[in-house]
Motif scaffolding. Structure first.
Motif, PDB file in Angstrom:
ATOM      1  N   VAL A 166     -14.876   2.800  48.666  1.00  0.00           N
ATOM      2  CA  VAL A 166     -13.803   3.779  48.693  1.00  0.00           C
ATOM      3  C   VAL A 166     -12.479   3.013  48.582  1.00  0.00           C
ATOM      4  O   VAL A 166     -12.398   1.843  48.954  1.00  0.00           O
ATOM      5  N   ILE A 167     -11.459   3.624  48.002  1.00  0.00           N
ATOM      6  CA  ILE A 167     -10.271   2.831  47.702  1.00  0.00           C
ATOM      7  C   ILE A 167      -9.429   2.544  48.951  1.00  0.00           C
ATOM      8  O   ILE A 167      -9.428   3.298  49.913  1.00  0.00           O
ATOM      9  N   HIS A 168      -8.754   1.422  48.919  1.00  0.00           N
ATOM     10  CA  HIS A 168      -7.977   0.967  50.072  1.00  0.00           C
ATOM     11  C   HIS A 168      -6.475   1.028  49.760  1.00  0.00           C
ATOM     12  O   HIS A 168      -6.077   1.328  48.631  1.00  0.00           O
ATOM     13  N   ILE A 169      -5.698   0.710  50.769  1.00  0.00           N
ATOM     14  CA  ILE A 169      -4.253   0.849  50.636  1.00  0.00           C
ATOM     15  C   ILE A 169      -3.680  -0.102  49.561  1.00  0.00           C
ATOM     16  O   ILE A 169      -2.650   0.198  48.959  1.00  0.00           O
ATOM     17  N   GLY A 170      -4.395  -1.191  49.283  1.00  0.00           N
ATOM     18  CA  GLY A 170      -3.973  -2.099  48.203  1.00  0.00           C
ATOM     19  C   GLY A 170      -4.118  -1.429  46.848  1.00  0.00           C
ATOM     20  O   GLY A 170      -3.205  -1.464  46.015  1.00  0.00           O
ATOM     21  N   ASN A 171      -5.264  -0.787  46.620  1.00  0.00           N
ATOM     22  CA  ASN A 171      -5.476  -0.034  45.364  1.00  0.00           C
ATOM     23  C   ASN A 171      -4.431   1.069  45.243  1.00  0.00           C
ATOM     24  O   ASN A 171      -3.916   1.345  44.167  1.00  0.00           O
ATOM     25  N   TYR A 172      -4.157   1.703  46.369  1.00  0.00           N
ATOM     26  CA  TYR A 172      -3.232   2.845  46.372  1.00  0.00           C
ATOM     27  C   TYR A 172      -1.817   2.387  46.037  1.00  0.00           C
ATOM     28  O   TYR A 172      -1.167   2.925  45.130  1.00  0.00           O
ATOM     29  N   ILE A 173      -1.368   1.348  46.727  1.00  0.00           N
ATOM     30  CA  ILE A 173       0.004   0.868  46.523  1.00  0.00           C
ATOM     31  C   ILE A 173       0.146   0.156  45.178  1.00  0.00           C
ATOM     32  O   ILE A 173       1.115   0.369  44.448  1.00  0.00           O
ATOM     33  N   GLY A 174      -0.855  -0.679  44.833  1.00  0.00           N
ATOM     34  CA  GLY A 174      -0.770  -1.463  43.600  1.00  0.00           C
ATOM     35  C   GLY A 174      -0.981  -0.629  42.352  1.00  0.00           C
ATOM     36  O   GLY A 174      -0.500  -0.971  41.275  1.00  0.00           O
ATOM     37  N   ALA A 175      -1.702   0.492  42.480  1.00  0.00           N
ATOM     38  CA  ALA A 175      -2.048   1.245  41.281  1.00  0.00           C
ATOM     39  C   ALA A 175      -1.856   2.763  41.456  1.00  0.00           C
ATOM     40  O   ALA A 175      -0.906   3.338  40.925  1.00  0.00           O
ATOM     41  N   ALA A 196      -9.412  -4.101  55.681  1.00  0.00           N
ATOM     42  CA  ALA A 196      -8.676  -3.179  54.813  1.00  0.00           C
ATOM     43  C   ALA A 196      -8.317  -1.899  55.552  1.00  0.00           C
ATOM     44  O   ALA A 196      -8.919  -1.559  56.565  1.00  0.00           O
ATOM     45  N   ILE A 197      -7.329  -1.185  55.002  1.00  0.00           N
ATOM     46  CA  ILE A 197      -7.108   0.196  55.417  1.00  0.00           C
ATOM     47  C   ILE A 197      -7.652   1.023  54.271  1.00  0.00           C
ATOM     48  O   ILE A 197      -7.153   0.916  53.149  1.00  0.00           O
ATOM     49  N   ARG A 198      -8.688   1.791  54.521  1.00  0.00           N
ATOM     50  CA  ARG A 198      -9.210   2.652  53.455  1.00  0.00           C
ATOM     51  C   ARG A 198      -8.470   3.975  53.499  1.00  0.00           C
ATOM     52  O   ARG A 198      -8.139   4.475  54.576  1.00  0.00           O
ATOM     53  N   LEU A 199      -8.240   4.513  52.317  1.00  0.00           N
ATOM     54  CA  LEU A 199      -7.394   5.695  52.230  1.00  0.00           C
ATOM     55  C   LEU A 199      -7.968   6.873  53.025  1.00  0.00           C
ATOM     56  O   LEU A 199      -7.226   7.729  53.490  1.00  0.00           O
ATOM     57  N   SER A 230      -9.453  -6.669  49.409  1.00  0.00           N
ATOM     58  CA  SER A 230     -10.356  -6.355  48.309  1.00  0.00           C
ATOM     59  C   SER A 230     -11.448  -5.370  48.709  1.00  0.00           C
ATOM     60  O   SER A 230     -11.843  -5.306  49.878  1.00  0.00           O
ATOM     61  N   LYS A 231     -11.876  -4.614  47.708  1.00  0.00           N
ATOM     62  CA  LYS A 231     -12.909  -3.609  47.952  1.00  0.00           C
ATOM     63  C   LYS A 231     -14.196  -4.234  48.433  1.00  0.00           C
ATOM     64  O   LYS A 231     -14.887  -3.677  49.270  1.00  0.00           O
ATOM     65  N   SER A 232     -14.508  -5.400  47.866  1.00  0.00           N
ATOM     66  CA  SER A 232     -15.783  -6.010  48.222  1.00  0.00           C
ATOM     67  C   SER A 232     -15.794  -6.445  49.693  1.00  0.00           C
ATOM     68  O   SER A 232     -16.843  -6.691  50.260  1.00  0.00           O
ATOM     69  N   MET A 233     -14.609  -6.534  50.306  1.00  0.00           N
ATOM     70  CA  MET A 233     -14.538  -6.894  51.730  1.00  0.00           C
ATOM     71  C   MET A 233     -14.191  -5.687  52.596  1.00  0.00           C
ATOM     72  O   MET A 233     -14.006  -5.832  53.812  1.00  0.00           O
ATOM     73  N   ALA A 234     -14.091  -4.514  51.979  1.00  0.00           N
ATOM     74  CA  ALA A 234     -13.567  -3.340  52.694  1.00  0.00           C
ATOM     75  C   ALA A 234     -14.428  -2.957  53.898  1.00  0.00           C
ATOM     76  O   ALA A 234     -13.944  -2.338  54.844  1.00  0.00           O
ATOM     77  N   HIS A 235     -15.713  -3.352  53.862  1.00  0.00           N
ATOM     78  CA  HIS A 235     -16.597  -3.001  54.979  1.00  0.00           C
ATOM     79  C   HIS A 235     -16.381  -3.931  56.174  1.00  0.00           C
ATOM     80  O   HIS A 235     -16.819  -3.636  57.276  1.00  0.00           O
TER      81      HIS A 235
END
Ligand code: AMP
Ligand code: TRP
Length: 341
Positions: A14-23, A213-216, A203-208
């Motif tokens: 699931v997407i995280h705050i990095g994906n959200y802010i960066g993209a 991470a902060i997941r959205l 990174s997503k691969s470390m999101a677990h």
């Protein structure tokens, strides 16, 4: 003429705050720019470059589309589609494979990192051809949609540059065909770092991993806990800094800056009378929760309406085909393929 914007995100994790802010947050803003024509894609074929559970991948694909809608992407303003629904992307990748030197792919940083990590896992970690070829599929996504601008995070810049090189090489050999696209990287927030270790990219691969991470879609309590426990330093100075020792504080300030839309000076002003990092973390958590909570609520409503999601995917795929198929036929013809009568 409007400038075409294309970007994509994988339905892995699931997407995280990095994906959200960066993209993704930037994509939402681009929708209201009358000078842009936007296309955003759930890149499920890219997700296949590492092992996936088929059922989970299907679920995540629908979830990511629902999340697109929940953050405010609007199918009436942007073309939203699932990559595998339009065959031009994968077909285009094959054609581009045949103009791309393999040495270019072996030089990609992401390939080197991911393949090295996988090799460490022994037999389970077989590096697939798809992982090497991943940037060519991404180039096809970009080039067959006549894209001018590609808004992505810092880590994807090299892949967009590869797409530029492929476009130029194709144009040189077969005549002017592809638009040479530009990566558009945000000034702030293009590389959000892990909360547990601010020296590595979130990174997503470390999101677990707990606290990374902060997941959205995390609950407010989880968000608060992750931020309150995030790694900082033993000092107390709250300011932007490139000093590696201050990377944790810098990262929190960057998240705060992007989500509030303030300047660096304004951000530092906000914390001028803070009593240490505890205050900083509390404020950052509030700001993140204020952004994520409405998304989580909208997601819960949208994700259950399977029929509506299917309708949106169908419309998006039709629009995407109408754009990419003529370019695909053009490229096939130029490369010497006999088009069916
Ligand atoms: P991915 O997770 O690889 O599918 O990435 C989706 C989008 O998020 C791409 O545009 C990435 O560049 C961006 N992105 C991924 N991780 C980060 C991060 N830690 N900070 C900023 N942007 C990121
Ligand atoms: N490879 C990108 C990532 O993982 C996702 C992606 C696929 C993409 N195709 C794209 C991004 C085309 C921009 C344009 O982040």
């Amino acid at each position: 003429m409007k400038r075409r914007v294309f970007s994509g995100i994988q339905p892995s994790e699931v997407i995280h705050i990095g994906n959200y802010i960066g993209a993704v947050k930037r994509w939402v803003a681009l929708q209201d720019d009358p000078a842009k024509d936007n296309i955003y894609c759930v890149v499920d074929l890219h997700a296949l470059t590492v092992k996936q559970d088929p059922e989970v991948l299907r679920e995540r694909t629908l979830e990511l589309l629902a999340l697109f809608l929940a953050v405010g992407l609007d199918p009436a303003k942007s073309t939203l589609f699932v990559q595998s629904h339009v065959s031009a992307n994968a077909e285009g990748a094959w054609l581009l494979n045949c103009v791309t030197p393999e040495s270019w792919l072996k030089k990609m940083t992401q390939y080197k990192d991911k393949s090295a990590k996988q090799a460490e896992r022994g037999r389970e970690g077989t590096v697939l051809t798809g992982l090497l070829d991943y940037p060519v599929l991404m180039a096809a996504d970009i080039l067959f949609y006549d894209t001018h601008e590609v808004p992505v995070g810092e880590d994807q810049k090299q892949h967009v540059e590869l797409a530029r090189n492929i476009a130029e090489r194709f144009n040189y050999h077969y005549g002017e065909t592809f638009i040479v696209p530009e990566p558009v990287i945000a000034k702030a927030g293009a590389r959000i770092m892990g909360l547990d270790d601010p020296t590595v990219k979130m990174s997503k691969s470390m999101a677990h991993v707990q606290g990374h991470a902060i997941r959205l879609l995390d609950e407010p309590k989880q968000i608060e806990r992750a931020i309150m426990r995030s790694k900082t330093d033993s000092g107390s100075e709250i300011r932007f800094s490139a000093d590696p020792a201050k990377a944790g504080v810098n990262n929190l300030l960057t998240i705060y800056q992007v989500l509030t839309g303030k300047t660096r000076d304004e951000v530092e002003q906000d914390f001028a009378s803070a009593r240490g990092y505890g205050d900083l973390k509390k404020r950052v958590a509030e700001v993140v929760i204020a952004e994520a909570e409405p998304v989580r609520k909208r997601f819960a409503e949208i994700a259950t309406d399977r029929g509506e999601l299917e309708r949106i995917m169908r419309i998006g795929a039709d629009k995407a085909r109408a754009i990419s198929e003529p370019r695909l036929a053009d490229v096939k013809r130029k490369m010497g393929l006999l088009l069916p009568m």
